[in-house]
Design an enzyme around this catalytic site. Structure first.
Site, PDB file in Angstrom:
ATOM      1  N   LYS A  53     -32.805  29.927 -30.318  1.00 15.38           N
ATOM      2  CA  LYS A  53     -31.477  29.999 -29.720  1.00 15.38           C
ATOM      3  C   LYS A  53     -30.499  29.139 -30.544  1.00 15.38           C
ATOM      4  CE  LYS A  53     -28.832  28.178 -26.016  1.00 15.38           C
ATOM      5  NZ  LYS A  53     -28.552  27.385 -24.918  1.00 15.38           N
ATOM      6  N   LYS A  94     -32.833  18.198 -20.734  1.00 19.05           N
ATOM      7  CA  LYS A  94     -32.022  17.301 -21.561  1.00 19.05           C
ATOM      8  C   LYS A  94     -32.751  15.984 -21.814  1.00 19.05           C
ATOM      9  CE  LYS A  94     -27.482  19.237 -20.835  1.00 19.05           C
ATOM     10  NZ  LYS A  94     -26.226  19.214 -20.100  1.00 19.05           N
ATOM     11  N   LYS A 136     -26.310  23.411 -30.936  1.00 14.14           N
ATOM     12  CA  LYS A 136     -26.010  22.181 -31.694  1.00 14.14           C
ATOM     13  C   LYS A 136     -27.242  21.303 -31.773  1.00 14.14           C
ATOM     14  CE  LYS A 136     -22.550  21.379 -28.974  1.00 14.14           C
ATOM     15  NZ  LYS A 136     -21.836  22.525 -28.422  1.00 14.14           N
TER      16      LYS A 136
HETATM   17  P1  ADP Z   1     -25.150  23.958 -27.377  1.00 21.11           P
HETATM   18  O1  ADP Z   1     -26.505  24.528 -27.023  1.00 21.11           O
HETATM   19  O2  ADP Z   1     -24.785  24.255 -28.800  1.00 21.11           O
HETATM   20  O3  ADP Z   1     -25.029  22.491 -27.036  1.00 21.11           O
HETATM   21  P2  ADP Z   1     -23.620  24.374 -24.992  1.00 21.11           P
HETATM   22  O4  ADP Z   1     -24.814  24.077 -24.150  1.00 21.11           O
HETATM   23  O5  ADP Z   1     -22.512  23.360 -25.082  1.00 21.11           O
HETATM   24  O6  ADP Z   1     -24.107  24.729 -26.478  1.00 21.11           O
HETATM   25  O7  ADP Z   1     -23.034  25.772 -24.528  1.00 21.11           O
HETATM   26  C1  ADP Z   1     -21.701  26.046 -24.206  1.00 21.11           C
HETATM   27  C2  ADP Z   1     -21.615  27.471 -23.749  1.00 21.11           C
HETATM   28  O8  ADP Z   1     -22.031  28.391 -24.768  1.00 21.11           O
HETATM   29  C3  ADP Z   1     -22.508  27.769 -22.533  1.00 21.11           C
HETATM   30  O9  ADP Z   1     -21.811  28.612 -21.636  1.00 21.11           O
HETATM   31  C4  ADP Z   1     -23.701  28.501 -23.104  1.00 21.11           C
HETATM   32  O10 ADP Z   1     -24.260  29.416 -22.173  1.00 21.11           O
HETATM   33  C5  ADP Z   1     -23.107  29.213 -24.318  1.00 21.11           C
HETATM   34  N1  ADP Z   1     -24.104  29.275 -25.406  1.00 21.11           N
HETATM   35  C6  ADP Z   1     -24.499  28.248 -26.185  1.00 21.11           C
HETATM   36  N2  ADP Z   1     -25.420  28.627 -27.106  1.00 21.11           N
HETATM   37  C7  ADP Z   1     -25.617  29.953 -26.886  1.00 21.11           C
HETATM   38  C8  ADP Z   1     -26.448  30.948 -27.507  1.00 21.11           C
HETATM   39  N3  ADP Z   1     -27.223  30.659 -28.556  1.00 21.11           N
HETATM   40  N4  ADP Z   1     -26.395  32.211 -27.040  1.00 21.11           N
HETATM   41  C9  ADP Z   1     -25.569  32.524 -25.989  1.00 21.11           C
HETATM   42  N5  ADP Z   1     -24.770  31.642 -25.373  1.00 21.11           N
HETATM   43  C10 ADP Z   1     -24.778  30.371 -25.798  1.00 21.11           C
HETATM   44  N1  TRP Z   2     -22.206  22.532 -17.362  1.00 23.60           N
HETATM   45  C1  TRP Z   2     -21.421  23.446 -18.153  1.00 23.60           C
HETATM   46  C2  TRP Z   2     -22.048  23.589 -19.551  1.00 23.60           C
HETATM   47  O1  TRP Z   2     -22.756  22.707 -19.985  1.00 23.60           O
HETATM   48  C3  TRP Z   2     -19.994  22.947 -18.268  1.00 23.60           C
HETATM   49  C4  TRP Z   2     -19.355  22.825 -16.930  1.00 23.60           C
HETATM   50  C5  TRP Z   2     -19.004  21.663 -16.300  1.00 23.60           C
HETATM   51  C6  TRP Z   2     -19.006  23.895 -16.056  1.00 23.60           C
HETATM   52  N2  TRP Z   2     -18.440  21.943 -15.103  1.00 23.60           N
HETATM   53  C7  TRP Z   2     -18.424  23.290 -14.907  1.00 23.60           C
HETATM   54  C8  TRP Z   2     -19.113  25.278 -16.152  1.00 23.60           C
HETATM   55  C9  TRP Z   2     -17.966  24.070 -13.834  1.00 23.60           C
HETATM   56  C10 TRP Z   2     -18.670  26.040 -15.064  1.00 23.60           C
HETATM   57  C11 TRP Z   2     -18.104  25.441 -13.925  1.00 23.60           C
HETATM   58  O2  TRP Z   2     -21.810  24.589 -20.224  1.00 23.60           O
END
Ligand code: ADP
Ligand code: TRP
Length: 324
Positions: free
Chosen positions: A189, A110, A192
């Site tokens: 992948k 990140k 966002k």
């Molecule tokens: P982003 O990458 O768009 O910020 P997040 O990190 O908030 O998405 O992901 C939220 C949930 O969606 C997580 O559990 C993540 O594993 C799943 N996820 C996000 N993007 C994908 C993807 N391209 N393929 C499979 N799962 C995904």
């Molecule tokens: N870190 C997870 C994500 O970015 C969100 C999350 C926060 C979470 N607390 C959690 C997921 C506890 C499972 C259990 O997708």
């Protein structure tokens, strides 16, 4: 079995979120005692605009309800409605070595992507462990990117129990679905942060345009094509029934089919799967009081569990709290 997961309110949900997480969450409600919370404390690391955070928090609830989450079966709530979780995060911090957090790959990723290296971001695994441990969760369905965080929660539960010679915290296990990595329109992948999403509640025309823009190789109509490296096929595989997927596989390898045709079908499937949900979503969005009631009831039930666990945790480590 108690299943828990958190969803960050950080933007519009896309096909990656749906097939990677949400679909599995909704499926699990049939068989388990599910706790799903909207991780708004976590999002403060990236969303530092009150109005936006309030809106995104409500959107997650509305999206889940529109896609079929049953509030009678699932405890759906805001993370911040169980404030004890931040207290547990602090207590975990006192038994956790800094080295453990320094090994977190998600933090490094990140920061590399330009997110400010705040203490909140660095401490993210502590709060996430508290989220999991405070409800005595058995299983945590997450994507592969979150596995290390679950392992840290296991470690922290053991540090606390060993330090205070107690069993107050229960070891959680990860639950990895079969969810594949969903590719975005550019083949990376879907995320966002890459701007390559197809939203699940997009309007029909812009969504179709987005689908037609999915990157493919430049093979002509007559040439045989490799379905396993094609981004359009990867999405067809998620949305079409198995028999239809098999047909597309044959058509790809035989040649005589253009990518445009596969994209058109994908746009139709998108409309079938998600188009009908737009009206349901609009309906929930028009009833904010009902959504609020659902979140409050979810929080009430979740907090009852958290209060019991925290009483044990405080007793184990000698924190005295005036009864209120
Ligand atoms: P982003 O990458 O768009 O910020 P997040 O990190 O908030 O998405 O992901 C939220 C949930 O969606 C997580 O559990 C993540 O594993 C799943 N996820 C996000 N993007 C994908 C993807 N391209 N393929 C499979 N799962 C995904
Ligand atoms: N870190 C997870 C994500 O970015 C969100 C999350 C926060 C979470 N607390 C959690 C997921 C506890 C499972 C259990 O997708």
């Amino acid at each position: 079995m108690r299943v828990l997961s958190g969803i960050q309110p950080s933007g519009k949900l896309h096909l990656g979120n749906f097939y990677g997480a949400m679909r599995e969450h909704i499926r699990l409600q049939e068989q388990h005692d599910c706790f799903y919370f909207i991780a708004n404390y976590h999002s403060l690391n990236t969303i530092q605009d009150a109005e936006r955070l309030r809106g995104l928090t409500a959107d997650v609830a509305i999206d889940y309800l529109a896609m079929g989450l049953d509030p009678k079966r699932v405890k759906l709530f805001r993370q911040s409605d169980v404030p004890e979780v931040t207290e547990l995060a602090w207590i975990l911090a006192t038994v956790t070595g800094k080295g453990l957090l320094e090994r977190a790959t998600s933090y490094k990723d990140k920061v590399a992507r330009g997110i400010a290296a705040s203490m909140g971001l660095f401490s993210y695994p502590l709060l996430m462990a508290a989220d999991i441990l405070i409800y005595r969760s058995d299983r945590v369905p997450v994507g592969k990117d979150q596995l290390q965080h679950i392992e840290m929660a296991q470690d922290m539960a053991a540090y606390f129990n060993n330090t205070y010679k107690c069993e107050a915290l229960k070891r959680p296990e990860p639950m990895l679905g079969e969810a594949p990595i969903v590719p975005g329109v550019d083949g990376q992948k879907m995320s966002k942060s890459y701007g390559n999403m197809i939203d699940i509640f997009g309007e029909e025309k812009p969504a179709r345009k987005r689908i037609m823009s999915i990157v493919t190789d430049s093979k002509g109509v007559d040439e045989p094509k490799d379905p396993d490296t094609c981004n359009v096929f990867a999405l067809l595989k998620l949305m079409a029934e198995p028999a239809e997927v098999a047909e597309w596989r044959d058509r790809y390898t035989a040649g005589g089919m253009g990518y445009g045709e596969a994209k058109k079908r994908l746009a139709e499937l998108y409309e079938e799967r998600f188009g009908s949900r737009r009206a349901i979503r609009a309906d929930w969005a028009a009833r904010p009081d009902d959504v609020e009631d659902i979140l409050r009831e979810g929080a009430r039930q979740a907090r009852a569990v958290a209060i019991d666990v925290m009483a044990e945790v405080r007793a184990a480590c000698g924190i005295v709290k005036a009864s209120t």
